[in-house]
Scaffold this active site. Structure first.
Site, PDB file in Angstrom:
ATOM      1  N   GLY A  73      41.017  34.967  43.478  1.00 49.87           N
ATOM      2  CA  GLY A  73      40.593  33.884  42.149  1.00 49.87           C
ATOM      3  C   GLY A  73      41.273  34.339  40.740  1.00 49.87           C
ATOM      4  O   GLY A  73      41.940  35.176  40.774  1.00 49.87           O
ATOM      5  N   SER A  74      40.388  33.820  39.878  1.00 47.96           N
ATOM      6  CA  SER A  74      40.923  34.300  38.453  1.00 47.96           C
ATOM      7  C   SER A  74      40.735  35.831  38.013  1.00 47.96           C
ATOM      8  O   SER A  74      39.674  36.303  38.591  1.00 47.96           O
ATOM      9  CB  SER A  74      40.514  33.377  37.319  1.00 47.96           C
ATOM     10  N   THR A  75      41.607  36.374  37.092  1.00 41.21           N
ATOM     11  CA  THR A  75      41.290  37.798  36.577  1.00 41.21           C
ATOM     12  C   THR A  75      39.958  37.869  35.921  1.00 41.21           C
ATOM     13  O   THR A  75      39.355  38.721  35.936  1.00 41.21           O
ATOM     14  CB  THR A  75      42.406  37.913  35.712  1.00 41.21           C
ATOM     15  N   GLY A  93      37.295  38.087  38.434  1.00 42.01           N
ATOM     16  CA  GLY A  93      37.353  39.129  39.115  1.00 42.01           C
ATOM     17  C   GLY A  93      36.960  40.489  38.320  1.00 42.01           C
ATOM     18  O   GLY A  93      36.115  41.325  38.832  1.00 42.01           O
ATOM     19  N   GLU A 126      42.062  39.866  44.544  1.00 44.58           N
ATOM     20  CA  GLU A 126      43.270  39.379  44.556  1.00 44.58           C
ATOM     21  C   GLU A 126      43.319  38.342  43.437  1.00 44.58           C
ATOM     22  O   GLU A 126      42.977  37.265  43.508  1.00 44.58           O
ATOM     23  CB  GLU A 126      43.680  38.579  45.893  1.00 44.58           C
TER      24      GLU A 126
END
Length: 514
Positions: A254-256, A259, A276
């Site tokens: 998903g999104s940084t 994360g 990821e």
């Protein structure tokens, strides 16, 4: 009947069929169940804006039960050590999915909004071909133990055994853009290596995951608690996976931003992390490139409305080809088929939600304020058929006159938006490409394979394509440098992601002398 009427009937019928065949229940400890107090949430079609149906909304009590079940299944069953059982169960799940492949395809088109043509590649057919089969085969082929000689004291014989063991309970948190692809490429290696799983799918696309839950419960010998499926729209409920001490690993795509949040949440319990995350990848067009190849490089950003973390949304073109490239890409984007994802010719369907549509359009408007030029697109799609009027469609957009420091060049947009920038030589192209917080993927186009490979080796990304070369596959590790993530999915590296390493030293008894 007019074409519009035919298209309306096709779209409406597919949504209705998907709703009647969908699985709304959670899978917890081997049982298909409603959520606590019957809590549910809407599953909304991104193409029409209409509610497709309802899905059980896991509450805190449900998440607690799922985590407890996964912990118990790992600690008390033989799942972690019974490799023949794991191989058989993955084969059963493969067969069960294939038996419902057509229904799953329609379900993905309805809830994800992905064009039907994408289901014939990365949305469904590619991951179904090897997402479970590859790790299933590794159960037999992988070196689970190896023996090292030496290291003893006082000349005594010493044998060390290096053993690979599963991590434990894995929280698999998956996105809306390629949901079944990511789920299969998480479940496959996680289960093959002997872990148990709590799967939390994106609330925008829950049905593909709940379908797998039903197939696991009804068509496989996977023991109760080994896989639990708990969709929820609540960030608070989902956050329990990041803080619960019984969860050993977070496997997140998903999104940084999310994360990084999960890393912080998991730090206190030292959870293993596979993340990821986002990307802002480049396609570099060298001065010796075939101009016709520019179209192929540009069109990939339009596939599935640009909702792909590895999409090459920054195109760097040698200045000698720049004007021609901008004209070519602009004309191409004006002609890209946009609309109903059920139609075989559609390339650009909707983005996943109204909120995402607003984010994409806001990013384009910010680029305009920063001095960039919108060469084509830049707004919502107009003149759609009536049945798509509530959908979340964005025009394929090309932006020029961009500085690489601008937000549009540095931030992931997750929409059908391409920026085109010039460069003067290979060194400058590499510098611009690497001037990014991300490092997920990239591509280069050159008539010289040697030159292309030299560029590929200099770019700080986890994956790269030369002249259209594909890096995708269950046997190929995928992941990013820098803010694009930690760890790798797929391949041997992805398989080992879900394993711990134990070394056992054993002093051997002296042999008796005659």
């Amino acid at each position: 009947m007019s074409n519009v009427e035919e298209r309306t009937e096709t779209s409406v019928d597919l949504g209705m069929r998907a709703a009647t065949r969908a699985e709304p229940r959670l899978l917890i400890d081997g049982d298909l169940v409603a959520a606590t107090a019957g809590a549910e949430f809407d599953n909304v079609s991104p193409a029409t804006g209409l509610v497709l149906g309802r899905t059980a909304a896991a509450q805190a009590q449900d998440m607690e039960r799922a985590i407890a079940a996964a912990r118990r299944a790992f600690d008390e069953s033989d799942w972690s050590t019974n490799r023949p059982l794991r191989r058989r169960c993955l084969e059963q799940l493969q067969a069960a999915i294939e038996a419902e492949k057509d229904d799953l395809r329609e379900e993905l088109i309805a809830e994800v909004g992905c064009p039907v043509m994408t289901t014939e590649s990365a949305q469904l057919d590619w991951p179904l071909a090897d997402g479970l089969r590859y790790p299933g085969k590794l159960i037999e082929d992988f070196e689970w133990e190896r023996v090292l000689e030496g290291g003893g004291l006082f000349g005594e014989r010493n044998v060390r055994t290096v053993v690979k063991e599963p991590v434990g309970v894995v929280a698999a948190i998956t996105p809306s853009n390629f949901p079944i692809e990511v789920i299969l490429n998480k479940l496959g290696p996680a289960l093959a290596t002997g872990n148990t799983v709590v799967l939390k799918p994106d609330p925008n696309t829950p049905w593909n995951a709940t379908r797998l839950g039903r197939l696991i419960a009804e068509h496989t010998d996977i023991p109760a608690g080994v896989v639990n499926v708990v969709p929820t729209p609540s960030n608070e409920v989902a956050g329990l996976l990041g803080t619960d001490t019984r969860v050993d690993m977070i496997s997140f795509t998903g999104s940084t931003a999310v994360g990084k949040l999960l890393m912080r949440q998991g730090a206190d319990t030292m959870k293993r992390m596979f993340l990821e995350l986002g990307g802002k990848s480049v396609a570099i067009v060298l001065d010796d490139a075939n101009p016709a190849a520019i179209i192929g490089a540009a069109i990939g950003v339009c596939v599935h409305a640009g909702q792909a973390c590895a999409a090459t949304t920054r195109m760097l073109v040698h200045r000698s080809l720049y004007d021609e490239a901008v004209a070519t890409v602009t004309a191409t984007y004006q002609a890209v088929p946009v609309g109903d994802p059920t139609l075989p010719e559609t390339l650009v369907g909707p983005v996943i939600s109204a909120a995402q549509k607003d984010r994409v359009l806001d990013a384009v408007e910010q680029a305009r304020r920063d001095g960039a030029t919108i060469a084509v697109g830049g707004g919502p799609v107009e003149n759609l058929p009536e049945h798509l009027s509530g959908g979340h469609f964005v025009q394929p957009t090309v932006i020029v006159d961009v500085d690489n420091s601008a937000a549009i060049a540095q931030q992931e947009v997750f929409g059908p938006v391409l920026i085109v920038m010039p460069f003067d030589d290979d060194d400058e192209a590499v510098r611009i490409a690497n001037d990014s917080a991300y490092g997920l993927a990239g591509a280069v186009i050159s008539r010289s394979m040697v030159r292309g490979m030299n560029i590929a080796r200099r770019i700080r990304t986890g994956s790269f394509g030369v002249n259209g070369g594909m890096f995708y596959g269950a046997d190929a590790p995928f992941g990013g440098y820098k803010n694009s993530g930690v760890g790798r999915q797929c391949g041997i590296e992805g398989f080992q992601q879900y394993l711990e390493t134990k070394t056992i030293g054993c002093r051997m008894p002296r042999q008796k002398e005659n």
